[in-house]
Scaffold this motif. Structure first.
Motif, short mmCIF file in Angstrom:
data_model
loop_
_atom_site.label_atom_id
_atom_site.label_comp_id
_atom_site.label_asym_id
_atom_site.label_seq_id
_atom_site.Cartn_x
_atom_site.Cartn_y
_atom_site.Cartn_z
N MET A 1 0.83 -1.22 0.00
CA MET A 1 0.00 0.00 0.00
C MET A 1 0.86 1.27 0.00
O MET A 1 0.65 2.17 -0.78
N ILE A 2 1.89 1.32 0.88
CA ILE A 2 2.65 2.56 1.05
C ILE A 2 3.56 2.87 -0.14
O ILE A 2 4.01 4.01 -0.29
N GLU A 3 3.85 1.87 -0.98
CA GLU A 3 4.73 2.12 -2.14
C GLU A 3 3.93 2.57 -3.36
O GLU A 3 4.51 2.86 -4.40
N ARG A 4 2.60 2.63 -3.25
CA ARG A 4 1.77 3.04 -4.38
C ARG A 4 1.84 4.54 -4.59
O ARG A 4 2.11 5.30 -3.67
N THR A 5 1.52 4.96 -5.81
CA THR A 5 1.43 6.40 -6.10
C THR A 5 0.06 6.90 -5.66
O THR A 5 -0.86 6.11 -5.40
N LEU A 12 -7.59 2.50 -6.22
CA LEU A 12 -7.93 1.40 -5.29
C LEU A 12 -9.21 1.72 -4.52
O LEU A 12 -10.07 0.85 -4.34
N GLN A 13 -9.34 2.97 -4.10
CA GLN A 13 -10.55 3.37 -3.37
C GLN A 13 -11.78 3.34 -4.29
O GLN A 13 -12.85 2.88 -3.88
N ALA A 14 -11.60 3.80 -5.51
CA ALA A 14 -12.72 3.83 -6.47
C ALA A 14 -13.24 2.41 -6.75
O ALA A 14 -14.44 2.21 -6.94
N LYS A 15 -12.31 1.44 -6.76
CA LYS A 15 -12.71 0.05 -7.03
C LYS A 15 -13.23 -0.65 -5.78
O LYS A 15 -13.64 -1.82 -5.84
N GLY A 16 -13.14 0.02 -4.63
CA GLY A 16 -13.59 -0.60 -3.38
C GLY A 16 -12.58 -1.57 -2.79
O GLY A 16 -12.89 -2.39 -1.93
N GLU A 17 -11.32 -1.49 -3.27
CA GLU A 17 -10.29 -2.41 -2.78
C GLU A 17 -9.53 -1.87 -1.56
O GLU A 17 -8.72 -2.57 -0.96
N ALA A 18 -9.76 -0.62 -1.23
CA ALA A 18 -9.14 -0.02 -0.04
C ALA A 18 -9.98 1.17 0.41
O ALA A 18 -10.67 1.78 -0.40
N THR A 19 -9.91 1.47 1.69
CA THR A 19 -10.60 2.66 2.21
C THR A 19 -9.56 3.72 2.52
O THR A 19 -8.37 3.41 2.70
N ALA A 20 -10.01 4.96 2.63
CA ALA A 20 -9.09 6.05 3.00
C ALA A 20 -8.50 5.79 4.39
O ALA A 20 -7.33 6.06 4.64
#
Length: 485
Positions: A1-5, A12-20
Motif C-alpha cells: 500500500m505505502i509504495e503506491r502512487t 484502489l478506493q474507487a474500485k472498493g479495494e481499499a478505504t481512506a
C-alpha cells in the motif's frame, strides 16, 4: 500500500479495494516503523489524520462528489500555515506558534479531500541545502541514512522517498524542492513564480519563494499541480492565468521537441557519475525523436553570488518582524527594548539564519546598497534574458539538478560556500521566475539517486510535465524505492 502512487491509491478506493482509513493507517504505521531513523516529520497528528480519512470514506459511502485527492495522505513542509497545528519553520523562534488560519494551498488540499498527515522537518526558515540547519533534528536520506536528504525541504522529500507519505508539499527559493527531489530519487517541481499562491507561506525571500509538490512520479505531480495552482486575490504576486488540465494532456508526447543543453551546466565541480547519467538521459530523449541543441546561459556563473545578495536582503527585511515583541520567541528576564530585541533574536535564530540576516542587512546598508543589492538586481535581469534567448530556439533547457549525489551528514557544515554551491544549477531558475522540475534519471555506483533538471518558460508547466513524462514512460527509475526496515 505505502509504495503506491497517489493515482494508484485513488484508483484502489474507487474500485472498493481499499478505504481512506486503511490507507492512512498504513502510512501512519510506516511513520512509526521508519521515522525514528529517517526523522522526516516534526509533528504528526494521528487522530486528526484518521478523522479526515473517515470523513472521506463517509463521503464516498453517501455518494457525494469527492475531491481530486480523496484519501491520499500528504505531508506538509513546516513553513506553510496550518490552522490549529504547530508551524515552527524548524526554528526556536516559532516553537509555540499555532496559526489561526490555513495557507491557500492547504485550503485547496482540504477542498480536494486529501488527508494531511503531518508537518515535515526543514532547514530553519527554509535557509539551507541539507536540512542540517533545523533547530530540532537532522533528517536523513532514506537511500543512505548517513547522508543528507537535501534542503531546505529535506523532510518533505524524505517522507515521500521513505514511503511515509504518498506525496508532500515543499517550497523552493533557490532549489529547495528540486535539489532534495534529486538526492532522494523522486519528482519535485518549482512552478513559475506566481503560479501558486504564497498566502500563508512564511516568507524567506518573497520574490523567489514558490510552493510545489514532491511525488513518486510525474502523473502525481501533475495531479497535485492541478489542485494547488491558480489565482488567489490574497497574494498580490499570484497571476490570474488559467490552470491547464495537466493530467489530461500528460501522456501527449511533445512533437518536434528541441532540448537546449546549457554548456555552462557541464563544467568544473560536476560529479562524473551525475554527468554520465544526465548525458544518458539526453540520449534517451534523442531515441524518442528529440533534437538536442547546445545553448548558452552566460550569466549563470553569477547566479550564486546574485542569489546570496537578493535572497539575504529580502530575508533581512522579512525576518525583522521576529523581535521578541510582536510575536515569536521572547528572551526571559527584564531587559530594555534593544536588549530584548537582541537577546530574543540571538536565542531564537540559529547560526545560518543569523548569517543570512547579517549578509542581507549589510547588502542593504547605506553606502553598500548600490554596490551590492542594486547591481545584483541588474544581473538578475541578465540571467532572465539568457533564458528568454535560449527559449527562442528550444522548448526546454536540461541539465543536472545537483552537482553531486547526496553528501555525508556534517561534510559541508563547516564550509558554508561549499554548501551554497549545492544549488548552483537550480538558483537561476528562481532568479528568472521560470518553471523547473527534477526527475530521477539514474543511480551512482553506491546506489544514490541522480536527478535530471528540466527548465521551461514561464507558465509552460503543461509542456514541461509532458516532456518529463516522455522520459519517465521510457524508463523505470521512478519505480525504485529504498530498502528500509
Amino acid at each position: 500500500m505505502i509504495e503506491r502512487t497517489a493515482a494508484e491509491l485513488i484508483a484502489l478506493q474507487a474500485k472498493g479495494e481499499a478505504t481512506a482509513e486503511a490507507i492512512t493507517d498504513a502510512f501512519l504505521a510506516s511513520i512509526k516503523a521508519r521515522d525514528g531513523e529517517v526523522k522526516a516529520y516534526q509533528f504528526v497528528d494521528e487522530a486528526l489524520a484518521r478523522e479526515q480519512a473517515k470523513a472521506v470514506d463517509a463521503k464516498r459511502k453517501s455518494g457525494a462528489k469527492l475531491g481530486a485527492l480523496a484519501g491520499v495522505p500528504i505531508a506538509i513542509k513546516d513553513v506553510l500555515c496550518t490552522k490549529g497545528l504547530p508551524t515552527t519553520c524548524s526554528s526556536k523562534m516559532l516553537q509555540n506558534f499555532i496559526p489561526p488560519y490555513d495557507a491557500h494551498v492547504i485550503e485547496n488540499l482540504k477542498a480536494a479531500d486529501a488527508v494531511l498527515i503531518g508537518k515535515t522537518n526543514m532547514d530553519e526558515f527554509a535557509m539551507g541545502s541539507s536540512t542540517e540547519n533545523s533547530a530540532y533534528k537532522t533528517t536523513r536520506n532514506p537511500w543512505d541514512l548517513e547522508r543528507i536528504p537535501g534542503g531546505s525541504s529535506g523532510g518533505s522529500a524524505a517522507a515521500v522517498a521513505a514511503c511515509e507519505a504518498a506525496c508532500s508539499l515543499g517550497t523552493d527559493t533557490g532549489g529547495s524542492i528540486r535539489q532534495p527531489a534529486s538526492l532522494c530519487g523522486i519528482v519535485g517541481i518549482k512552478p513559475t513564480y506566481g503560479r501558486v499562491s504564497r498566502y500563508g507561506l512564511i516568507a524567506f525571500a518573497s520574490s523567489l519563494d514558490q510552493v510545489g509538490p514532491f511525488t513518486h512520479d510525474v502523473t502525481d505531480n501533475a495531479l497535485l499541480m492541478e489542485v494547488i495552482s491558480g489565482h488567489d486575490p490574497r497574494d498580490s504576486t499570484s497571476v490570474d492565468e488559467p490552470v491547464p488540465a495537466y493530467t489530461k494532456t500528460l501522456n501527449t508526447p511533445v512533437k518536434g521537441l528541441t532540448i537546449g543543453v546549457a554548456r555552462e551546466y557541464f563544467g568544473e565541480g560536476l560529479d562524473p557519475e551525475v554527468e554520465a547519467s544526465v548525458k544518458q538521459a539526453l540520449k534517451e530523449y534523442e531515441k524518442l525523436g528529440a533534437t538536442i541543441k547546445e545553448v548558452s546561459l552566460p550569466h549563470s556563473k553569477y547566479a550564486v553570488a546574485v542569489y546570496y545578495i537578493v535572497a539575504t536582503a529580502e530575508a533581512s527585511s522579512n525576518l525583522a518582524r521576529y523581535d521578541g515583541m510582536h510575536y515569536g520567541h521572547r528572551a526571559k528576564g527584564k531587559h530594555d527594548l534593544i536588549a530584548t530585541y537582541s537577546k530574543s533574536r540571538a536565542e531564537g535564530f540559529g547560526k545560518e539564519v543569523q548569517r543570512r540576516i547579517m549578509l542581507g542587512t549589510y547588502a542593504l546598508s547605506s553606502g553598500y546598497k548600490d554596490a551590492y543589492y542594486l547591481k545584483a538586481l541588474k544581473v538578475r535581469r541578465l540571467i532572465k534574458n539568457d533564458f528568454d534567448k535560449a527559449f527562442e530556439s528550444c522548448d526546454v533547457v536540461m541539465g543536472p539538478t545537483a552537482p553531486t549525489p547526496a553528501f555525508k551528514l556534517g561534510e559541508k557544515t563547516a564550509d558554508p560556500l561549499s554548501m551554497y554551491l549545492s544549488d548552483i544549477y537550480t538558483i537561476s531558475c528562481n532568479l528568472a521566475g521560470i518553471a523547473g522540475i527534477s526527475i530521477p534519471c539514474g543511480f551512482s555506483k553506491t546506489g544514490l539517486p541522480i536527478g535530471l533538471q528540466i527548465q521551461a518558460p514561464p507558465f509552460a508547466e503543461e509542456k514541461m510535465l509532458q516532456v518529463a513524462r516522455m522520459y519517465e514512460a521510457a524508463t523505470d527509475w521512478h519505480t525504485k524505492r529504498p530498502k528500509l526496515g
